[in-house]
Design an enzyme around this catalytic site. Sequence first.
Site: not given
Length: 390
Positions: A133, A168, A170, A257
């Site tokens: 990110h 991931d 996200h 995650d």
Amino acid sequence: MPLPVESQPLVIFGPPSLDYDFGPEHPLSPRRFGPGIELLRAVGAGRFEPPPRATVEELRRVHRAEYISTVQMLSEYPDAAAMAGFSRWGDDPPFYGMHEAAATVGGGSLAAMDAVLLGRALHAFHPGGGLHHAMPTYASGFCIYNDVALAIARARDAGHRVLYVDLDVHHGDGVEAIFRRDTQVLTISFHETGLSLFPGTGFVEDCREPETEGTAVNVPLQPGTSDSSWLEAVELVVPPLARAFRPTILVSQHGSDSHALDPLAHLRLTTGAMSEAARMLDRLAHEHTGGRWLATGGGGYDVYRVVPRAWSLVWLAQAHADVPPRTPDDWRERWAPDAARHDQSPPPDEMLDPAGLVSPESRQVSERNLETARAALDCSLRALRELTPG
Ligand SMILES: [Zn+2]
């Protein structure tokens, strides 16, 4: 037969990996390295190198000089006012020494990439990496310096075409943003839809934006997604795009995650799908990139039940080794009291979760996900054809 150590996948890990630490209350905990690295050793990993620290000049390849200066200043004075994505009560609370700690995560992915580029390792794995990110001018989502982007930039400077696959939960927004104008980098991100999860971006339609056309593919998935449609989406999208894009190096991010037991998101994968996806990436690396493959860790907030097995499954795929049915007794015995002390569930017995861990996803979820995957694939195949006519 275990591989001789010198031909094993290279794992980047050492004591400085533990320094990336936002504090005891923060979900991204360096506590994961204890059970994580010990399980890697137990399944056979024996080739470790510590991460070196990236220099400011290396960081400047993807980050702006002013941002790096801000990180250096906050690293000395963490109590200064909120700025550049950092704030005491936010996702990225400044901590003493964070410039050095984050530059070491960056240096770890650079070292792993160098080993692959120089042929010292066919496959490399940096479990502490995957800070996808981080943006050129600000920190975001637990990520300070974007180690993945640093490694991709290093491969680009060596003349490679890079396929990046982000698993991931996200959206891999930082990596996408940094390479959105580079037609020699194709980023593909599978994630829980931004309608229900941070960072709120990464939609199929991005494929038609002028800037990301042919460089960014997003497959946003429904909350409640389990193994079957997640894996189907990954298998539907990645191999045809790899064939069309013809990468010379593969980089992947394996945040765990997306697992059903993860506390921060709403997908419901088991370690089975994660293992299958890693094995598919291994096949693609051998098929398209001469085997050159750098894998990183990423998110993953269930320290004892999920992260260690997820890391081991990536390594086992890279080592071309079978998945042992059970986690070692002494590993579980070693870490169960630690888990209890932190109010966490103990490490599980099986490497691959039992089928009954999650109930099957609804038909609506499967259908939505497959529609999304098909749309993402069609759009990006079209865009790639326009970029490389003939
Ligand atoms: Zn391989």
